[in-house]
Motif scaffolding. Structure first.
Motif, mmCIF file in Angstrom:
data_model
loop_
_atom_site.group_PDB
_atom_site.id
_atom_site.type_symbol
_atom_site.label_atom_id
_atom_site.label_comp_id
_atom_site.label_asym_id
_atom_site.label_seq_id
_atom_site.Cartn_x
_atom_site.Cartn_y
_atom_site.Cartn_z
ATOM 1 N N GLY A 1 -9.580 5.260 -6.812
ATOM 2 C CA GLY A 1 -8.575 5.201 -7.966
ATOM 3 C C GLY A 1 -9.281 5.283 -9.253
ATOM 4 N N ILE A 2 -10.677 4.515 -9.353
ATOM 5 C CA ILE A 2 -11.388 4.295 -10.467
ATOM 6 C C ILE A 2 -11.718 5.662 -10.894
ATOM 7 N N SER A 3 -12.194 6.511 -9.987
ATOM 8 C CA SER A 3 -12.694 7.878 -10.515
ATOM 9 C C SER A 3 -11.679 8.520 -11.225
ATOM 10 N N SER A 4 -10.472 8.577 -10.584
ATOM 11 C CA SER A 4 -9.201 9.153 -11.067
ATOM 12 C C SER A 4 -8.837 8.797 -12.457
ATOM 13 N N LEU A 5 -8.877 7.349 -12.623
ATOM 14 C CA LEU A 5 -8.506 6.755 -13.778
ATOM 15 C C LEU A 5 -9.441 7.023 -14.965
ATOM 16 N N LEU A 6 -10.763 7.319 -14.578
ATOM 17 C CA LEU A 6 -11.713 7.517 -15.444
ATOM 18 C C LEU A 6 -11.862 8.961 -15.768
ATOM 19 N N GLU A 7 -11.344 9.985 -14.927
ATOM 20 C CA GLU A 7 -10.776 11.245 -15.477
ATOM 21 C C GLU A 7 -9.787 11.522 -16.583
ATOM 22 N N ILE A 8 -8.672 10.585 -16.372
ATOM 23 C CA ILE A 8 -7.649 10.702 -17.173
ATOM 24 C C ILE A 8 -8.162 10.061 -18.573
ATOM 25 N N LEU B 1 0.717 -1.178 0.069
ATOM 26 C CA LEU B 1 -0.180 0.030 -0.165
ATOM 27 C C LEU B 1 0.622 1.434 0.030
ATOM 28 N N SER B 2 2.016 1.018 0.660
ATOM 29 C CA SER B 2 2.903 2.470 0.464
ATOM 30 C C SER B 2 3.096 2.995 -0.763
ATOM 31 N N LEU B 3 3.638 2.126 -1.871
ATOM 32 C CA LEU B 3 3.658 2.431 -3.409
ATOM 33 C C LEU B 3 2.509 2.752 -4.011
ATOM 34 N N LEU B 4 1.594 2.139 -3.493
ATOM 35 C CA LEU B 4 0.058 2.250 -4.085
ATOM 36 C C LEU B 4 -0.267 3.603 -3.765
ATOM 37 N N ASN B 5 -0.515 4.020 -2.538
ATOM 38 C CA ASN B 5 -1.061 5.303 -2.281
ATOM 39 C C ASN B 5 -0.277 6.329 -2.744
ATOM 40 N N HIS B 6 1.192 6.258 -3.029
ATOM 41 C CA HIS B 6 1.785 7.390 -3.712
ATOM 42 C C HIS B 6 1.412 7.620 -5.058
ATOM 43 N N LEU B 7 1.170 6.412 -5.925
ATOM 44 C CA LEU B 7 0.936 6.511 -7.028
ATOM 45 C C LEU B 7 -0.602 7.050 -7.327
ATOM 46 N N LEU B 8 -1.313 6.693 -6.498
ATOM 47 C CA LEU B 8 -2.610 7.208 -6.578
ATOM 48 C C LEU B 8 -2.946 8.578 -6.495
ATOM 49 N N ARG B 9 -1.874 9.003 -5.243
ATOM 50 C CA ARG B 9 -1.839 10.643 -5.180
ATOM 51 C C ARG B 9 -1.516 11.356 -6.403
ATOM 52 N N VAL B 10 -0.473 10.513 -7.098
ATOM 53 C CA VAL B 10 0.002 11.103 -8.532
ATOM 54 C C VAL B 10 -1.112 11.233 -9.277
ATOM 55 N N LEU B 11 -2.082 10.111 -9.471
ATOM 56 C CA LEU B 11 -3.232 10.417 -10.339
ATOM 57 C C LEU B 11 -3.943 11.365 -10.012
ATOM 58 N N ALA C 1 -6.193 -4.368 -6.121
ATOM 59 C CA ALA C 1 -7.738 -3.937 -6.901
ATOM 60 C C ALA C 1 -8.316 -3.309 -6.013
ATOM 61 N N ARG C 2 -8.574 -3.902 -4.787
ATOM 62 C CA ARG C 2 -9.525 -3.584 -4.092
ATOM 63 C C ARG C 2 -9.433 -2.323 -3.206
ATOM 64 N N ALA C 3 -7.891 -2.140 -3.063
ATOM 65 C CA ALA C 3 -7.462 -0.885 -2.335
ATOM 66 C C ALA C 3 -7.647 0.338 -3.459
ATOM 67 N N ILE C 4 -7.314 0.039 -4.632
ATOM 68 C CA ILE C 4 -7.382 1.043 -5.545
ATOM 69 C C ILE C 4 -8.880 1.623 -5.764
ATOM 70 N N GLY C 5 -9.906 0.630 -5.865
ATOM 71 C CA GLY C 5 -11.327 0.968 -5.736
ATOM 72 C C GLY C 5 -11.772 1.556 -4.781
ATOM 73 N N CYS C 6 -11.159 1.350 -3.356
ATOM 74 C CA CYS C 6 -11.625 1.822 -2.118
ATOM 75 C C CYS C 6 -11.076 3.484 -1.957
ATOM 76 N N ARG C 7 -10.051 3.408 -2.589
ATOM 77 C CA ARG C 7 -9.367 4.950 -2.408
ATOM 78 C C ARG C 7 -9.486 6.042 -3.563
#
Length: 555
Positions: free
Chosen positions: A271-278, A228-238, A263-269
């Motif tokens: 991430g899907i909304s950010s990805l769709l915006e991109i 999650l450490s790396l995952l959270n950083h990448l999601l903040r970049v998104l 995948a569950r963590a990205i959905g909960c944080r």
């Protein structure tokens, strides 16, 4: 208090530290802060003493640069300490306090840098890792450079680290093997720590390095291990990064999003909304990679609710209509994963114009391999009773025929599965037979992959319900033999129910029944009956009506 000249050597640094340590108890201002500085100076003095034990310390550039920085900090510390000897602060309290804090922070960094350098082993004079010695191979040269860069990313200031990461990017671009060597030298945890503290420019470069590592299959597991450490950083970049950083983050997330937990963590944080915006407003490259991440996430049922909440179907279909070829493929792949086993989403795809988009994608795709996702989506849609009539009416059956005979295994299998899904009525089965589906399916029975054999036998068991299709099948010289061969119990992991079902439909013809027996079906069926294979007993009984049965079962 005398400040040593720049050429006095390491011993002069030790003398300055000793002098500072001795003078600190006499300082009258900021006593608590100076007490902390005194402890750091003691640690630094010990480390400088350790440096002298390594013959390589005098020639190692990292060590020399560190000692130069230490000298500069000590010079400043001496000057600031002199101003704190009395109760009156001529430079002002706030300014002096800021200078004391700066000295403390710099000393803390030097202590940590020295510790990293000592533990790295780079100061050991062993003829390999010390600068100036010959290196036996290119691999060793890369390993040495990688090791140095990993250390440089951990010590020194922003400028030094920025230079190190530029060199690292250049090294990684040369060869995938260089990536593996750098990963083996422990670069990934260092990069993740950099994301916590580095500047915006450094953060973007760090994300770029991580994305490069994610593109090497054998290195992906190291990134996944960061959790999650790396995952959270990448999601903040998104959410807030530049276009360049978002694109690189999406590349890395494609590797990380293949695990259920991530995948569950990205959905909960979010991430899907950010990805769709991109997908809607990003650069062409970032759109394609964002769709790739979404495609992976859609594999997991836990994320489907997030897709529905964010109106993802509309965004994905829009991308199929206007995105780059890679973006279109990933968007169709995402739709295929989302609609798997979900009739509500199948209907949503059709309502949003998904059928027309699928036709356009199918007809314009440049690579047969890229068409696999479209065939899978077609197969899924054909399973929905409300949708499949629309699929037939839109002319997809003629589009399936050439795909069944293409040179890409995955596409052939998906196409055969689509045939099975579309064979829901006598009309559709007849149309597929007349369109030419039978012959390529017979060819697939002889394929090497078990999955291909099974997909073909399943499709044939559906199509041969139609009398006219059985007539087409009988014209093949190898059709019956190929089916009978699949009855062999030695062929493991093949669902023989479909083969038995197809043969059951064929043996209604006396001629076919003789061919089936002549091909050796009886011996295989005896074993399948013993194994309780569905339909085997009934087929064996049908064959027993032939007089030839007794001849071929005689030992």
């Amino acid at each position: 208090m005398t400040v040593p000249n720049s050429d006095d050597g390491d011993r002069s640094l030790t003398e300055v530290i000793t002098s500072l340590i001795d003078s600190i108890p006499n300082l009258l201002s900021f006593k608590c802060k100076w007490s902390s500085i005194r402890a750091k100076l003691a640690d630094l003095k010990t480390q400088l003493s350790d440096f002298s034990d390594f013959a390589g310390s005098s020639s190692n550039k990292l060590a020399v640069d560190l000692l130069v920085s230490v000298r500069e900090t000590l010079n400043d510390a001496v000057a600031v300490a002199a101003r704190c000897e009395g109760p009156d602060l001529a430079e002002g309290k706030l300014k002096t306090q800021s200078e004391v804090d700066s000295v403390m922070a710099r000393l803390d960094r030097h202590v940590k840098d020295a510790e990293v350098l000592i533990k790295s082993g780079l100061l050991i004079d062993n003829g390999i890792v010390v600068s100036g010695f010959s290196i036996s191979s290119k691999k060793e040269a890369v390993r040495l450079e990688a090791r140095n860069l990993v250390i440089r990313l951990q010590i020194g200031g922003v400028e030094s680290k920025n230079s190190a990461i530029d060199s690292l990017i250049e090294l990684l671009q040369e060869d995938d093997k260089n990536v593996m060597i750098c990963v083996a030298q422990g670069v990934v945890p260092v990069l993740v720590r950099l994301l916590d503290s580095c500047s915006l420019v450094m953060k973007e470069k760090t994300v770029a390095v991580i994305s490069r590592i994610s593109m090497v299959e054998s290195s992906k597991h190291v990134l996944i291990a960061e959790g999650l450490s790396l995952l959270n950083h990448l999601l903040r970049v998104l959410e807030s990064g530049s276009g360049f950083a978002k694109e690189k983050a999406c590349v890395a997330l494609q590797a990380l999003s293949l695990s259920k937990e991530n995948a569950r963590a990205i959905g909960c944080r979010g991430g899907i909304s950010s990805l769709l915006e991109i997908c809607q407003g990003g650069s062409p490259g970032s759109q394609a990679f964002a769709a790739g991440v979404l495609r992976n996430l859609a594999l997991f049922g836990e994320t489907k609710e997030n897709f529905v909440e964010e109106n993802a179907i509309f965004v994905l279909i829009s991308m199929v209509s206007s995105g780059t070829s890679l973006a279109q493929e990933n968007a169709v792949g995402c739709l295929a994963n989302l609609t798997s086993g979900d009739e509500d989403l199948m209907i949503s795809v059709v309502r949003e114009g998904g059928i027309q988009c699928l036709k356009s994608f199918w007809d314009s795709v440049s690579s047969v391999k890229s068409l696999e996702v479209g065939v899978v989506l077609l197969k899924n849609l054909a399973l929905c009773p409300i949708v499949r009539e629309v699929v037939i009416s839109e002319g997809f059956i003629p589009r399936l025929v050439p795909v069944l005979g293409c040179g890409v295994l995955g596409v052939r299998i998906a196409a055969a599965e689509a045939v099975s899904s579309l064979g829901f009525s006598s009309k559709s089965r007849k149309e597929m037979g007349e369109s030419g589906c039978i012959v390529p399916l017979i060819d697939m029975l002889d394929g090497k992959a078990i999955e291909e054999k099974e997909a073909a036998s399943k499709a044939l068991s559906t199509l041969l319900v139609c009398t006219s299709n059985r007539k087409i099948f009988k014209k093949s010289d190898k059709g019956v033999v190929s089916l009978v061969q699949l009855l062999d119990p030695k062929i493991k992991k093949l669902d023989k129910r479909y083969t038995v079902s197809a043969l059951e439909l064929l043996v209604t013809s006396k001629k076919c029944r003789k061919q089936v027996v002549a091909a050796g079906a009886c011996l295989h069926l005896q074993k399948l009956v013993d194994m309780d294979t569905e339909g085997a007993k009934k087929l064996a009984e049908n064959l027993s009506r032939s007089k030839i049965w007794g001849v071929f079962t005689r030992p």
